[in-house]
Design a protein around this motif. Structure first.
Motif, PDB file in Angstrom:
ATOM      1  N   PRO A 122      44.299  54.265  61.302  1.00 22.27           N
ATOM      2  CA  PRO A 122      44.046  54.868  62.615  1.00 22.27           C
ATOM      3  C   PRO A 122      42.891  55.868  62.574  1.00 22.27           C
ATOM      4  CG  PRO A 122      46.397  54.767  62.213  1.00 22.27           C
ATOM      5  CD  PRO A 122      45.724  54.316  60.943  1.00 22.27           C
ATOM      6  N   GLY A 123      41.982  55.740  63.514  1.00 23.94           N
ATOM      7  CA  GLY A 123      40.866  56.674  63.604  1.00 23.94           C
ATOM      8  C   GLY A 123      39.623  56.243  62.859  1.00 23.94           C
ATOM      9  N   ASP A 124      39.751  55.271  61.965  1.00 24.66           N
ATOM     10  CA  ASP A 124      38.556  54.780  61.268  1.00 24.66           C
ATOM     11  C   ASP A 124      37.583  54.168  62.276  1.00 24.66           C
ATOM     12  OD1 ASP A 124      39.516  55.492  58.809  1.00 24.66           O
ATOM     13  OD2 ASP A 124      40.203  53.478  58.262  1.00 24.66           O
ATOM     14  N   GLU A 125      36.323  54.447  62.071  1.00 26.46           N
ATOM     15  CA  GLU A 125      35.338  53.942  63.021  1.00 26.46           C
ATOM     16  C   GLU A 125      34.663  52.669  62.503  1.00 26.46           C
ATOM     17  OE1 GLU A 125      34.260  58.228  65.102  1.00 26.46           O
ATOM     18  OE2 GLU A 125      32.676  57.140  64.021  1.00 26.46           O
TER      19      GLU A 125
ATOM     20  N   ALA B 210      40.343  40.744  58.535  1.00 25.03           N
ATOM     21  CA  ALA B 210      39.547  41.704  57.777  1.00 25.03           C
ATOM     22  C   ALA B 210      39.714  43.105  58.366  1.00 25.03           C
ATOM     23  CB  ALA B 210      38.081  41.293  57.784  1.00 25.03           C
ATOM     24  N   LEU B 211      39.627  43.199  59.702  1.00 22.15           N
ATOM     25  CA  LEU B 211      39.754  44.512  60.342  1.00 22.15           C
ATOM     26  C   LEU B 211      41.149  45.084  60.121  1.00 22.15           C
ATOM     27  CD1 LEU B 211      37.778  43.703  63.601  1.00 22.15           C
ATOM     28  CD2 LEU B 211      37.157  45.461  61.929  1.00 22.15           C
ATOM     29  N   ARG B 212      42.166  44.253  60.271  1.00 22.57           N
ATOM     30  CA  ARG B 212      43.533  44.745  60.105  1.00 22.57           C
ATOM     31  C   ARG B 212      43.799  45.185  58.659  1.00 22.57           C
ATOM     32  NH1 ARG B 212      48.140  41.339  62.848  1.00 22.57           N
ATOM     33  NH2 ARG B 212      46.779  39.611  63.434  1.00 22.57           N
ATOM     34  N   ALA B 213      43.177  44.472  57.725  1.00 24.64           N
ATOM     35  CA  ALA B 213      43.423  44.806  56.318  1.00 24.64           C
ATOM     36  C   ALA B 213      42.722  46.091  55.903  1.00 24.64           C
ATOM     37  CB  ALA B 213      42.964  43.650  55.430  1.00 24.64           C
ATOM     38  N   MET B 214      41.671  46.467  56.623  1.00 27.23           N
ATOM     39  CA  MET B 214      40.832  47.559  56.137  1.00 27.23           C
ATOM     40  C   MET B 214      40.939  48.853  56.927  1.00 27.23           C
ATOM     41  SD  MET B 214      37.527  45.169  55.336  1.00 27.23           S
ATOM     42  CE  MET B 214      36.439  46.341  54.570  1.00 27.23           C
TER      43      MET B 214
ATOM     44  N   THR C 230      33.149  56.862  59.837  1.00 26.02           N
ATOM     45  CA  THR C 230      32.697  55.470  59.831  1.00 26.02           C
ATOM     46  C   THR C 230      33.147  54.771  58.559  1.00 26.02           C
ATOM     47  OG1 THR C 230      30.715  56.175  61.006  1.00 26.02           O
ATOM     48  CG2 THR C 230      30.688  53.969  60.058  1.00 26.02           C
ATOM     49  N   LYS C 231      33.769  53.603  58.711  1.00 28.61           N
ATOM     50  CA  LYS C 231      34.225  52.868  57.533  1.00 28.61           C
ATOM     51  C   LYS C 231      33.584  51.482  57.416  1.00 28.61           C
ATOM     52  CE  LYS C 231      38.223  51.702  54.797  1.00 28.61           C
ATOM     53  NZ  LYS C 231      39.688  51.665  54.696  1.00 28.61           N
TER      54      LYS C 231
ATOM     55  N   ASN D  58      43.917  49.382  65.304  1.00 28.18           N
ATOM     56  CA  ASN D  58      43.997  50.846  65.336  1.00 28.18           C
ATOM     57  C   ASN D  58      42.679  51.546  65.001  1.00 28.18           C
ATOM     58  OD1 ASN D  58      46.764  51.249  66.014  1.00 28.18           O
ATOM     59  ND2 ASN D  58      47.248  50.455  63.978  1.00 28.18           N
ATOM     60  N   GLY D  59      41.608  50.785  64.929  1.00 27.86           N
ATOM     61  CA  GLY D  59      40.324  51.399  64.622  1.00 27.86           C
ATOM     62  C   GLY D  59      39.634  51.860  65.893  1.00 27.86           C
TER      63      GLY D  59
END
Lengths: 385, 162
Positions: A112-115, A105-109, A163-164, A134-135
């Motif tokens: 870089p830089g997304d919090e 889920a994290l990798r799909a969403m 923030t995402k 990369n988050g």
């Protein structure tokens, strides 16, 4: 020779329990209350289906997203238990445990830089998986005075324009905290206002002792912004089978499935066949185990309070999270000394985030007999302090 | 499940549980549990507290048999009176009325094979209403009262996991 390692990987710390494992493994007569998995064996009718599938020679890959029959049963189960509907064909995938689903889920969403907002204390994989994707992990410290629930104010204070994603780790390992419907509604409002997505790790959903678990995906406006993660490990005592699942809107799920297809191929076939039986005919087993856990939970919390520790009422999972601040020791010191002097293993709260300092995670996935002996030792240890 | 049923479910598996602990686990006062249990003993809902023994591990020899008994029911009393005549023998462990090919299933415990044989030929078969008996000796007990007789597996989980 060149350095073979990735700096980013080397920078990720090892988990904080290694030391305890190493010390405990060298000792005799250790009683552990440090285990994060059920003590029950997988119910026999489920194991039997696994064996049967092997006998029938069902040993090939399944489709990437998992067995159709299993996904259909899970869709029925989610509707029946948690009042949330998913299209088994387009919005669901079977994963290697809930852990894989978190990673996918994290990798799909993330870009870089997304919090990613990560309430702690919580399970150890959210921060490293965010880094690997990369988050940027942003920790929210949960507080005992709120029963370790996430409040709308705490959430708001942590949100930035970058923030995402919000991780929702409830029912919670290690605290045993739950989020009731009202708590979730307050959080959902903020999530929608700030256009965030939620990854809701509900692996302990079946183990709540107040009311039935409410999934945040079932609240108005939340289904389209939630990745719901659940699995078989805790509810059906199937940790070693490595089987979980993720449900999400098609656009997200499709991308998760793509990574899963290249990285994993498919979840174990034997486990998937066994899981069909679990989700179809396992409700009674779950109810029986829940009742047993609940008895031990009451016993554990009472004993801890009788020892003079403050311990908030944990209504989920199979952990209590007592406070040991009054002994002027760090969680690590307390746990290390108790292991060395009384041969009882507990996990320091700091293994689950810095804000776990001053707390211990004590598991009640043990028979009453074991629990009692371990707590007698712990009581002796505290009396000496 | 009401409180009584919860108590019964628990003590059926472990009748030696400390009442104080049981009360804590059920979230009620100890006196409440004690009163309910006393009342259930009076009402004979709780019929006894027994111990499951694996006699194989002792020096005492025991022979257990399951005897299928076909009987003629008696007018007005059905099977009750013959069942009573059978269950009053102390060597009889259990008597069940059974549907199917025979009527009573009698479980019997004796010291020797001969003792069991004698009971069947001298006492059981000679009862007026008994038509026939078929004696099955138990060779090995694998599971009894919901409990596997072999020593339970050790906890194979890792000592610490997250």
């Amino acid at each position: 020779m060149r350095n073979p390692l990735s700096e980013r990987i080397v920078d990720i710390p090892f988990s904080g329990i290694r030391k305890f494992f190493d010390i405990a493994a060298e000792m005799k007569d250790v009683i552990s209350l440090g285990v994060g998995e059920p003590d029950f064996d997988t119910p026999w009718h489920i194991r039997d289906e696994g064996i049967y599938s092997l006998e029938k020679g069902r040993t090939a890959y399944t489709s990437n997203a998992g067995l159709k029959e299993l996904k259909m049963e899970i869709a029925r189960y989610l509707k029946r238990r948690f009042e949330v509907s998913y299209d088994y064909d387009k919005e669901m995938m079977i994963t290697v445990g809930g852990s894989e689903a978190i990673d996918m889920a994290l990798r799909a969403m993330l870009d870089p830089g997304d919090e990613v907002l990560i309430p702690q204390p919580s399970y150890v994989s959210y921060v490293p998986c965010t880094v690997l994707a990369n988050g940027k992990p942003v920790v929210i410290d949960l507080k005992e005075e709120n029963d370790f629930r996430l409040t709308a104010e705490e959430l708001k204070a942590a949100i930035t324009p970058k923030t995402k994603i919000l991780i929702m780790p409830f029912p919670n390992n290690p605290t045993g905290a739950i989020m009731e419907r009202g708590d979730l509604e307050a959080v959902a409002k903020v999530v929608i206002e700030h256009d965030l997505y939620v990854i809701s790790d509900e692996i302990y959903a079946e183990l709540t002792y107040l009311d039935d678990h409410v999934t945040i995906a079932s609240l108005p406006g939340m289904r389209e912004r939630t990745v719901l993660i659940n699995g078989f490990s805790k509810a059906y005592s199937m940790t070693g089978w490595r089987l979980g699942y993720a449900c999400a809107p098609e656009a997200i799920l499709e991308q998760m499935l793509k990574i899963h297809q290249y990285a994993i191929m498919c979840a174990p076939t034997t486990s998937q066949y066994a899981a069909v039986e679990a989700v179809k005919n396992g409700d009674a087993d779950v109810a029986e185990m829940r009742q047993e856990y609940n008895g031990r939970r009451r016993y554990l919390v009472k004993r801890l309070r009788d020892m003079g520790l403050t311990c908030f009422e944990p209504y989920g999972a199979f952990y209590a999270f007592p406070c040991i601040k009054k002994f002027n020791m760090t969680s690590d010191e307390f746990a290390t000394r108790m292991l060395q002097e009384e041969k009882v293993v507990v996990v320091p709260g700091t293994a689950f985030g810095d804000c776990g300092e001053g707390y211990l995670r004590i598991s009640y996935a043990y028979s009453l007999h074991k629990l009692k002996e371990a707590l007698d030792r712990m009581e002796g240890f505290i009396e000496k302090l | 499940m009401d409180l009584r049923e919860k108590i019964l479910t628990y003590i059926e598996k472990n009748s030696r549980v400390d009442l104080r602990d049981l009360a804590v686990m059920l979230g009620v006062e100890e006196a409440v549990v004690a009163n309910e249990m006393a009342a259930m003993e009076d009402e004979h809902i709780i019929c006894g507290y027994h111990t499951l023994v694996d006699w194989e591990k002792t020096s005492i020899e025991k022979v257990n048999a399951l005897i299928e008994v076909r009987v003629t029911p008696q007018r007005g009393r059905g099977f009750d009176s013959v069942a009573e005549r059978v269950y009053n023998y102390p060597e009889v462990n259990a008597v069940y009325l059974i549907s199917g090919g025979y009527d009573l299933l009698v479980t019997l415990e004796g010291k020797t094979l001969r003792e069991v044989a004698q009971f069947v030929s001298d006492k059981l078969s000679t009862l007026d209403s008994v038509l026939s008996t078929k004696t099955n000796f138990i060779l090995k007990k694998y599971k009894d009262h919901g409990t596997v007789i072999a020593k339970p597996q050790d906890d194979e989980r890792m000592l610490v996991s997250l």
